[in-house]
Motif scaffolding. Structure first.
Motif, mmCIF file in Angstrom:
data_model
loop_
_atom_site.group_PDB
_atom_site.id
_atom_site.type_symbol
_atom_site.label_atom_id
_atom_site.label_comp_id
_atom_site.label_asym_id
_atom_site.label_seq_id
_atom_site.Cartn_x
_atom_site.Cartn_y
_atom_site.Cartn_z
ATOM 1 N N ASP A 186 28.886 15.325 21.262
ATOM 2 C CA ASP A 186 28.969 16.565 22.042
ATOM 3 C C ASP A 186 28.781 16.316 23.535
ATOM 4 O OD1 ASP A 186 29.423 18.094 19.785
ATOM 5 O OD2 ASP A 186 27.304 18.574 19.487
ATOM 6 N N LYS A 187 27.837 15.442 23.895
ATOM 7 C CA LYS A 187 27.468 15.272 25.298
ATOM 8 C C LYS A 187 28.311 14.243 26.044
ATOM 9 C CE LYS A 187 24.107 18.250 25.115
ATOM 10 N NZ LYS A 187 24.218 19.547 25.829
ATOM 11 N N ILE A 188 28.860 13.277 25.332
ATOM 12 C CA ILE A 188 29.583 12.200 26.006
ATOM 13 C C ILE A 188 31.044 12.141 25.595
ATOM 14 C CG2 ILE A 188 29.748 9.693 26.302
ATOM 15 C CD1 ILE A 188 26.741 9.523 26.121
ATOM 16 N N LEU A 189 31.317 12.185 24.293
ATOM 17 C CA LEU A 189 32.677 11.917 23.810
ATOM 18 C C LEU A 189 33.601 13.126 23.830
ATOM 19 C CD1 LEU A 189 31.968 9.627 20.718
ATOM 20 C CD2 LEU A 189 32.204 9.000 23.114
ATOM 21 N N ALA A 190 33.073 14.311 23.610
ATOM 22 C CA ALA A 190 33.919 15.492 23.460
ATOM 23 C C ALA A 190 34.630 15.859 24.761
ATOM 24 C CB ALA A 190 33.084 16.675 22.974
ATOM 25 N N ASP A 191 35.909 16.275 24.630
ATOM 26 C CA ASP A 191 36.641 16.748 25.798
ATOM 27 C C ASP A 191 36.334 18.229 26.020
ATOM 28 O OD1 ASP A 191 38.085 18.188 23.893
ATOM 29 O OD2 ASP A 191 39.856 16.881 24.001
ATOM 30 N N GLU A 192 37.055 18.861 26.930
ATOM 31 C CA GLU A 192 36.777 20.258 27.265
ATOM 32 C C GLU A 192 36.985 21.192 26.079
ATOM 33 O OE1 GLU A 192 39.203 21.199 30.571
ATOM 34 O OE2 GLU A 192 38.084 19.963 31.999
ATOM 35 N N GLU A 193 37.810 20.784 25.134
ATOM 36 C CA GLU A 193 38.066 21.603 23.947
ATOM 37 C C GLU A 193 37.150 21.243 22.789
ATOM 38 O OE1 GLU A 193 42.153 21.105 23.046
ATOM 39 O OE2 GLU A 193 42.864 22.183 24.824
ATOM 40 N N GLY A 194 36.221 20.348 23.026
ATOM 41 C CA GLY A 194 35.284 19.944 21.995
ATOM 42 C C GLY A 194 35.825 18.914 21.026
ATOM 43 N N LYS A 195 36.955 18.287 21.358
ATOM 44 C CA LYS A 195 37.555 17.297 20.476
ATOM 45 C C LYS A 195 37.054 15.888 20.815
ATOM 46 C CE LYS A 195 41.850 19.840 19.628
ATOM 47 N NZ LYS A 195 43.339 19.784 19.713
ATOM 48 N N VAL A 196 36.845 15.108 19.776
ATOM 49 C CA VAL A 196 36.426 13.725 19.929
ATOM 50 C C VAL A 196 37.498 12.833 19.321
ATOM 51 C CG1 VAL A 196 34.719 11.980 19.306
ATOM 52 C CG2 VAL A 196 33.980 14.307 19.862
ATOM 53 N N VAL A 197 37.997 11.904 20.117
ATOM 54 C CA VAL A 197 39.031 10.983 19.656
ATOM 55 C C VAL A 197 38.377 9.730 19.074
ATOM 56 C CG1 VAL A 197 40.989 9.547 20.350
ATOM 57 C CG2 VAL A 197 40.700 11.829 21.336
ATOM 58 N N ILE A 198 38.815 9.364 17.891
ATOM 59 C CA ILE A 198 38.353 8.137 17.261
ATOM 60 C C ILE A 198 39.549 7.216 17.074
ATOM 61 C CG2 ILE A 198 37.323 7.121 15.176
ATOM 62 C CD1 ILE A 198 35.335 8.638 16.854
ATOM 63 N N PRO A 199 39.512 6.017 17.614
ATOM 64 C CA PRO A 199 38.391 5.359 18.307
ATOM 65 C C PRO A 199 38.292 5.739 19.772
ATOM 66 C CG PRO A 199 40.249 3.873 18.158
ATOM 67 C CD PRO A 199 40.651 5.098 17.414
ATOM 68 N N THR A 200 37.073 5.719 20.305
ATOM 69 C CA THR A 200 36.823 5.840 21.734
ATOM 70 C C THR A 200 35.920 4.695 22.163
ATOM 71 O OG1 THR A 200 37.111 8.238 21.972
ATOM 72 C CG2 THR A 200 35.623 7.178 23.511
ATOM 73 N N CYS A 255 30.873 0.082 24.482
ATOM 74 C CA CYS A 255 30.451 0.608 23.183
ATOM 75 C C CYS A 255 31.619 1.296 22.491
ATOM 76 C CB CYS A 255 29.282 1.573 23.336
ATOM 77 S SG CYS A 255 28.583 2.106 21.744
ATOM 78 N N HIS A 256 31.954 0.823 21.299
ATOM 79 C CA HIS A 256 33.052 1.360 20.507
ATOM 80 C C HIS A 256 32.509 2.420 19.546
ATOM 81 C CE1 HIS A 256 36.095 0.611 17.016
ATOM 82 N NE2 HIS A 256 36.425 1.657 17.731
ATOM 83 N N PHE A 257 32.846 3.676 19.792
ATOM 84 C CA PHE A 257 32.488 4.744 18.873
ATOM 85 C C PHE A 257 33.586 4.824 17.819
ATOM 86 C CE2 PHE A 257 29.719 5.611 22.354
ATOM 87 C CZ PHE A 257 28.612 6.216 21.796
ATOM 88 N N MET A 258 33.204 4.566 16.580
ATOM 89 C CA MET A 258 34.187 4.303 15.552
ATOM 90 C C MET A 258 33.828 4.977 14.228
ATOM 91 S SD MET A 258 32.129 2.048 13.706
ATOM 92 C CE MET A 258 33.181 0.993 12.722
ATOM 93 N N ARG A 259 34.747 4.846 13.295
ATOM 94 C CA ARG A 259 34.541 5.268 11.920
ATOM 95 C C ARG A 259 34.853 4.074 11.032
ATOM 96 N NH1 ARG A 259 37.084 10.817 9.980
ATOM 97 N NH2 ARG A 259 35.121 11.552 10.890
ATOM 98 N N PRO A 260 33.909 3.617 10.205
ATOM 99 C CA PRO A 260 34.092 2.386 9.437
ATOM 100 C C PRO A 260 35.247 2.430 8.440
ATOM 101 C CG PRO A 260 32.115 3.552 8.726
ATOM 102 C CD PRO A 260 32.586 4.217 9.985
ATOM 103 N N THR A 261 35.673 3.633 8.036
ATOM 104 C CA THR A 261 36.780 3.744 7.082
ATOM 105 C C THR A 261 38.141 3.672 7.762
ATOM 106 O OG1 THR A 261 36.614 6.163 7.219
ATOM 107 C CG2 THR A 261 35.414 5.079 5.426
ATOM 108 N N SER A 262 38.181 3.644 9.088
ATOM 109 C CA SER A 262 39.447 3.578 9.823
ATOM 110 C C SER A 262 39.854 2.129 10.043
ATOM 111 C CB SER A 262 39.308 4.287 11.175
ATOM 112 O OG SER A 262 40.390 3.966 12.017
#
Length: 216
Positions: free
Chosen positions: A138-152, A96-103
């Motif tokens: 929050d529950k799957i993508l975020a790292d320990e600092e609460g950051k989410v990398v796009i794309p993941t 599953c690609h967690f993405m942003r359509p504008t990227s």
């Protein structure tokens, strides 16, 4: 929650490139072993192989019918959190690609995944607009600092998240293509094996230019 690309995504995926060569060497050794076995078969061995092959083909047809019923064979878009969990439950292997359509990076990766889906029907390939599910971020993508990398790209096996490919570095950075992606997915058990190299070649060469990466 920082929904961005992260500072390290501009690094080249050296490990992924090395993995392509490593897997090619392993496949060559396996082929040599199989050829050696074939040179020493008798009539009974051949009959048994044929019988087992027919049985395997019948079982494969049943599997493929089940895969098609659950959306395998093409890249599909998930629309909500509930649908994501249902997809994880219904497919043994899920990418599953967690993405942003504008990227434009996400658009390019979707192109690679669409080709992968057609070549590897044993795995379901899908995409999800990350901002539509703060819960999953929050529950799957975020790292320990609460950051989410796009794309993941989230890898799921038998309903459990087994690995996450964050950003482009692990996929070869600017060199990202279907062949590198296949090598990474095979290492993590998400596809049964690689297709022929020419099948992964893009009709139009698509490069992910890391100089355009930014924090969102």
């Amino acid at each position: 929650m920082d929904l961005g690309f992260g500072d390290q995504n501009q690094q080249m995926g050296g490990q992924a490139l090395e993995a392509v060569g490593m897997i090619a060497g392993m496949q060559e050794n396996m082929l040599d072993q199989e050829l050696h076995k074939l040179d020493n078969l008798d009539g009974k061995d051949l009959a048994k192989i044929r019988e087992e092959r027919v049985k395997a083909m019948k079982e494969r047809r049943l599997e493929e019918a089940e895969w098609s019923r659950h959306g395998h064979g093409h890249l599909t878009q998930l629309t909500d959190t509930k649908e994501f969990f249902a997809a994880c439950k219904n497919s043994k292997r899920l990418v599953c690609h967690f993405m942003r359509p504008t990227s434009h990076h996400c658009v390019a990766i979707n192109g690679h995944l669409a080709k992968m889906a057609s070549l590897h029907r044993e795995t379901r390939f899908c995409m999800f607009e990350a901002e539509k599910s703060p819960y999953l971020c929050d529950k799957i993508l975020a790292d320990e600092e609460g950051k989410v990398v796009i794309p993941t790209i989230v890898l799921v096996v038998e309903g459990k998240v087994t690995y996450q490919i964050r950003g482009l570095a692990e996929l070869g950075g600017e060199q990202c293509n279907c062949e590198i992606m296949a090598a990474v997915l095979q290492i993590h058990g998400l596809i049964e094996g690689e297709a022929a190299k020419h099948e992964y070649e893009d009709r139009k060469s698509t490069r992910l230019n890391s100089s355009h990466l930014c924090n969102l």
